[in-house]
Scaffold this active site. Structure first.
Site, PDB file in Angstrom:
ATOM      1  CG  LEU A 195      -2.088   0.926   1.287  1.00  0.00           C
ATOM      2  CD1 LEU A 195      -3.040   0.655   0.132  1.00  0.00           C
ATOM      3  CD2 LEU A 195      -2.829   0.780   2.619  1.00  0.00           C
ATOM      4  CG  ASP A 196       0.601   4.443  -2.831  1.00  0.00           C
ATOM      5  OD1 ASP A 196      -0.094   4.755  -1.849  1.00  0.00           O
ATOM      6  OD2 ASP A 196       0.287   4.746  -3.997  1.00  0.00           O
ATOM      7  CE  LYS A 197       7.343   8.217   3.004  1.00  0.00           C
ATOM      8  NZ  LYS A 197       8.745   8.647   2.762  1.00  0.00           N
ATOM      9  CB  SER A 215      -2.320   4.751   0.092  1.00  0.00           C
ATOM     10  OG  SER A 215      -2.254   5.228  -1.235  1.00  0.00           O
ATOM     11  NE  ARG A 246      -1.522   7.179  -4.365  1.00  0.00           N
ATOM     12  CZ  ARG A 246      -1.945   8.147  -3.555  1.00  0.00           C
ATOM     13  NH1 ARG A 246      -2.182   9.343  -4.057  1.00  0.00           N
ATOM     14  NH2 ARG A 246      -2.111   7.914  -2.266  1.00  0.00           N
TER      15      ARG A 246
END
Length: 288
Positions: free
Chosen positions: A105-107, A109, A189
């Site tokens: 889960l990207d930074k 988010s 995104r």
């Protein structure tokens, strides 16, 4: 002794919670692991009666109860086990035993991510072809209209492909709910960017049957009932610990079936030659 009672040494160390299988292979290669006082070869199997040591410390692999956590990741925390990353998810949680995230889960988010020490379940959850659902609430910087919702749901061209059709529902003027069965890099995104929108907030609220129900920065044990349902939902998936590897390690790791499939495809593309074919196939297991 029956082969059913034997375990590959790297798996033995992993199940003991000492390290990952990849790291275990490195330790074995460095000669830091012994079985009954003898340095083993790579691929050696051990029995429950064998004494395994790493740097002269005995490693007990008697089966422990696996850890399964539902964690609400805050913005700014990085889903990596790399200790060089100051804001890595493992240090943030500070769990008493070795655990790792299932997927990423990207930074920027926040939201649900599963943490576990069970390498076998990782790729079962991650394999997109099993259509495992992941649900998100997304806020964007512009007013949402019907065209945006329809196009998001019908597929967006990103990363040299078109995203799978998915369920999208508008929640307010600026937010929507989306359920994905893919795991493309920064998928939501990129989809929004393609349509001229910027994601302001992205929160994952569900992975299959596991729902987010703890405050930001907190975690809870996944219940036995949830695990039972999870096991049924992933019943047809392939087990492998490869998916838990960091991206740089994944790039050089493949299952034997993947290698074989790529080899066959490459063979079909080549024209027959009278020369020695072995020299041309030396790198058939590596990715370009």
């Amino acid at each position: 002794m029956s082969s059913e009672n034997l375990t590959r040494l790297n798996k033995y160390l992993s199940e003991a919670g000492y390290c990952s299988r990849r790291k275990a292979d490195e330790l074995i290669d460095q000669g830091r692991v012994t079985i009954n006082g003898t340095v083993p070869e790579m691929g050696t199997k051990v029995s429950p009666e064998d004494v395994v040591r790493v740097d002269d410390v005995v490693i007990d692999s008697r089966k422990k109860k696996n850890v399964y956590l539902a964690f609400n990741k805050p913005v700014g925390i990085v889903c990596t086990t790399n200790p060089e990353e100051k804001k890595n998810i493992v240090d943030y949680i500070n769990f008493p035993t070795r655990i790792f995230p299932v997927g990423r889960l990207d930074k920027p988010s926040e939201g649900l991510i599963i943490m576990t020490d069970d390498g076998d379940i990782v790729n079962k959850i991650l394999r997109a072809r099993n259509n495992h659902e992941k649900e998100y609430i997304v806020t964007v910087n512009r007013l949402i209209n019907t065209d945006f919702i329809e196009r998001m749901g019908n597929g967006i061209p990103i990363l040299d492909t078109v995203t799978k059709k998915c369920e999208v529902e508008q929640l307010s003027k600026y937010s929507f709910r989306i359920i994905l069965t893919q795991g493309l890099n920064r998928q939501i995104r990129r989809m929004c960017e393609y349509l001229g929108y910027e994601v302001v907030k992205l929160k994952r609220i569900r992975i299959m049957n596991i729902k987010l129900d703890v405050p930001v920065g907190k975690y809870r044990d996944i219940t036995p009932e949830e695990l039972e349902t999870l096991d049924k939902l992933t019943g047809d998936s392939t087990k492998t610990e490869e998916a838990s590897l960091p991206p740089k390690e994944k790039k050089h790791s493949q299952t034997s079936s993947d290698r074989n499939q790529k080899f066959v495809e490459n063979r079909k593309k080549r024209k027959p030659s009278s020369g020695n074919q072995r020299s041309g196939n030396r790198n058939r297991g590596s990715k370009s």
